[in-house]
Enzyme design. Structure first.
Site, PDB file in Angstrom:
ATOM      1  CG  ASP A  51      -1.827  -1.192   1.303  1.00  0.00           C
ATOM      2  OD1 ASP A  51      -2.278  -1.638   0.248  1.00  0.00           O
ATOM      3  OD2 ASP A  51      -2.033  -1.700   2.412  1.00  0.00           O
TER       4      ASP A  51
ATOM      5  CD  GLN B   9       0.634  -8.787  -2.310  1.00  0.00           C
ATOM      6  OE1 GLN B   9       1.392  -9.457  -2.986  1.00  0.00           O
ATOM      7  NE2 GLN B   9      -0.612  -8.571  -2.671  1.00  0.00           N
TER       8      GLN B   9
ATOM      9  N   GLY C 281      -4.363  -4.358  -4.262  1.00  0.00           N
ATOM     10  CA  GLY C 281      -5.319  -3.360  -4.711  1.00  0.00           C
ATOM     11  C   GLY C 281      -4.538  -2.125  -5.102  1.00  0.00           C
ATOM     12  CG  HIS C 282      -1.589  -1.980  -7.560  1.00  0.00           C
ATOM     13  ND1 HIS C 282      -0.773  -2.673  -8.409  1.00  0.00           N
ATOM     14  CD2 HIS C 282      -1.123  -2.250  -6.316  1.00  0.00           C
ATOM     15  CE1 HIS C 282       0.147  -3.328  -7.710  1.00  0.00           C
ATOM     16  NE2 HIS C 282      -0.061  -3.080  -6.436  1.00  0.00           N
TER      17      HIS C 282
ATOM     18  CE  LYS D  55       3.295  -2.416  -4.487  1.00  0.00           C
ATOM     19  NZ  LYS D  55       2.874  -2.153  -3.083  1.00  0.00           N
TER      20      LYS D  55
HETATM   21  P1  IMP Z   1      -2.784 -12.698   1.978  1.00  0.00           P
HETATM   22  O1  IMP Z   1      -1.845 -12.173   0.956  1.00  0.00           O
HETATM   23  O2  IMP Z   1      -4.226 -12.446   1.633  1.00  0.00           O
HETATM   24  O3  IMP Z   1      -2.513 -14.118   2.338  1.00  0.00           O
HETATM   25  O4  IMP Z   1      -2.548 -11.852   3.329  1.00  0.00           O
HETATM   26  C1  IMP Z   1      -1.340 -11.963   4.075  1.00  0.00           C
HETATM   27  C2  IMP Z   1      -0.949 -10.617   4.661  1.00  0.00           C
HETATM   28  O5  IMP Z   1      -0.584  -9.737   3.612  1.00  0.00           O
HETATM   29  C3  IMP Z   1      -2.084  -9.909   5.421  1.00  0.00           C
HETATM   30  O6  IMP Z   1      -1.503  -9.176   6.475  1.00  0.00           O
HETATM   31  C4  IMP Z   1      -2.644  -8.950   4.398  1.00  0.00           C
HETATM   32  O7  IMP Z   1      -3.292  -7.847   4.985  1.00  0.00           O
HETATM   33  C5  IMP Z   1      -1.388  -8.547   3.673  1.00  0.00           C
HETATM   34  N1  IMP Z   1      -1.614  -8.106   2.291  1.00  0.00           N
HETATM   35  C6  IMP Z   1      -1.884  -8.870   1.218  1.00  0.00           C
HETATM   36  N2  IMP Z   1      -2.007  -8.124   0.119  1.00  0.00           N
HETATM   37  C7  IMP Z   1      -1.782  -6.858   0.497  1.00  0.00           C
HETATM   38  C8  IMP Z   1      -1.725  -5.619  -0.219  1.00  0.00           C
HETATM   39  O8  IMP Z   1      -1.903  -5.536  -1.431  1.00  0.00           O
HETATM   40  N3  IMP Z   1      -1.434  -4.525   0.524  1.00  0.00           N
HETATM   41  C9  IMP Z   1      -1.191  -4.584   1.861  1.00  0.00           C
HETATM   42  N4  IMP Z   1      -1.238  -5.717   2.571  1.00  0.00           N
HETATM   43  C10 IMP Z   1      -1.523  -6.845   1.885  1.00  0.00           C
END
Ligand code: IMP
Length: 425
Positions: free
Chosen positions: A14, A225, A41-42, A17
């Site tokens: 977040d 991420q 989520g971009h 990017k």
């Molecule tokens: P998962 O990727 O859904 O398995 O989540 C694992 C961890 O990564 C959690 O803490 C999510 O909140 C975090 N996470 C996954 N995708 C994003 C993103 O795009 N931005 C910020 N945090 C993310």
């Protein structure tokens, strides 16, 4: 001149990017996602319109760019098709300029349900996932029972693999979670339907990108991420299940490291994190509320409020190392406009020991006290400024201090969500 650039998040995701990739896409021919899935989520603001992308690379917002979803990405085909339809509604065409790797693994309904059931059942070790099935899909990939895009086009093989997976999964669902069985027929039918719709997009991603590079086309590798969520280099186990660091760009697309000319890390002027896990510089509640509302810090995928904190140079220095960052982009500097004083974490302290590099021991990360340096704020509006030299002295001082502490040059600063609210240094 750097032809092929990888852009990565240098904190917990977040970082903004989406906007930076959107800007860099103007000069790119190809934009490639290499890991993660629709957990990302971009958000990109174009004029009055806010566009949120989850799987499709942000380059799609520029005409004539080829956007590729690489083999390292896990694809939920239903979510992908919904995103394609959403883009079409916004009059953004994906015809001929969106491609997907035949080697990418597919997310199935049982992955999504398992993701949520695990989080509910094992509350003590909850990760706070997005619930999109990312972890369970990568688990299948690495235990070698995953189903890839290419498998959809070999009906016999697909049927066998799905049957085998569902036999195992249904037993787990029933015995461990007391959850109803999934119906093979309905999943099989749905995925054959999805397969027909995505077929024109399917390619050998490595061949396409390597050919493009040979022809001196410019490729932008789009990380999702952030570094501290990387499965190897992040705050394990509070991470995502892929390599969000720059190394992931190679394995996640089939391009060798010698082909990537430059790596840029994106950081927010402060820090945020969604989900569970240690966060040494997290704010106390008053500042949390203030920055969360000024920075609109709510997840683009789940809408969850983001945890906010001071800039952590220990984390970003780690990101500079593990990604080999050549430069950094600082976003959301304007969110700090009203702060009279700013803190920057330069080290962690725990049980008499000072940590200047990122500790792997989770106990240290949970309990360490940040060692802060205080810098004066600038207390004026920066959102309309057009040149770095016109920023208030203290804002420039803040940026220069961050550069020094993290050991990488700041190349760009974002002071608002619009494309033109960007300063190039
Ligand atoms: P998962 O990727 O859904 O398995 O989540 C694992 C961890 O990564 C959690 O803490 C999510 O909140 C975090 N996470 C996954 N995708 C994003 C993103 O795009 N931005 C910020 N945090 C993310």
């Amino acid at each position: 001149m750097a032809n092929n650039i990888a852009v990565v998040g240098a904190q917990w995701g977040d970082e903004g990017k989406g906007k930076i990739i959107d800007i860099l896409s103007r000069d790119a021919d190809y934009v490639v996602r290499y890991q993660g899935g629709n957990n990302a989520g971009h958000t990109v603001v174009v004029g009055n319109e806010e566009i949120i992308l989850h799987l499709v690379p942000s380059g799609i917002l520029h005409k004539g760019k080829i956007c590729i979803i690489g083999n390292g990405v896990v694809i939920d085909p239903e979510a992908l098709l919904a995103e394609i339809d959403y883009l079409k509604q916004k009059k953004i065409s994906v015809n001929g300029n969106l491609l997907i790797s035949e080697e990418a693994h597919l997310i199935f309904p049982y992955h999504k349900v398992l993701d949520k059931l695990r989080e509910e059942k094992f509350r003590k070790t909850k990760i706070g996932t997005t619930g999109k099935g990312i972890g369970p899909c990568y688990t299948d990939k690495f235990s070698r029972c995953g189903i890839r895009v290419a498998d959809l086009y070999n009906r016999k093989l697909f049927r066998e693999k799905l049957e085998c997976n569902m036999e195992e999964k249904n037993a787990i669902f029933q015995k461990v979670y007391g959850y109803n069985k999934f119906s093979f027929d309905s999943i099989y039918r749905d995925y054959i339907r999805f397969a027909a719709r995505i077929k024109p997009l399917v390619v050998n991603c490595s061949v396409v990108i390597n050919e493009a590079i040979r022809k001196k086309k410019k490729v932008l590798f789009e990380g999702a991420q952030g570094t501290l969520l990387d499965i190897d280099h992040g705050t394990y186990p509070f991470v995502t299940s892929s390599n969000s660091t720059s190394g992931g760009a190679c394995v996640g697309t089939g391009v060798g490291p010698t082909r990537i000319d430059k790596v840029i890390g994106v950081v927010k002027a402060y820090t945020t994190r969604v989900g569970e896990g240690p966060f040494p510089t997290e704010f106390t509640s008053r500042l949390m509320k203030n920055i969360r509302s000024r920075g609109k810090e709510f997840g683009a995928t789940t809408g969850r409020p983001r945890r906010c904190g001071w800039f952590d140079t220990v984390g970003v220095r780690h990101a500079v190392n593990v990604n080999g960052l050549d430069g950094i982009v600082v976003t959301k500097l304007d969110v700090l406009d009203k702060m009279p004083m700013l803190k920057v974490c330069v080290a962690y302290s725990y049980r008499g020991k000072t940590y200047t590099s990122y500790p792997a021991d989770l106990e240290v990360l949970w309990k360490a006290k940040p060692v802060y340096e205080e810098l004066p704020g600038w207390e004026s509006d920066t959102s309309g400024i057009k040149e770095f030299s016109k920023l208030p002295k203290n804002a420039r001082g803040y940026i220069r201090r961050l550069e020094k502490l993290v050991g990488a040059r700041v190349e760009m600063i974002s002071i608002g969500s619009e494309r033109n609210q960007t300063l190039f240094i």
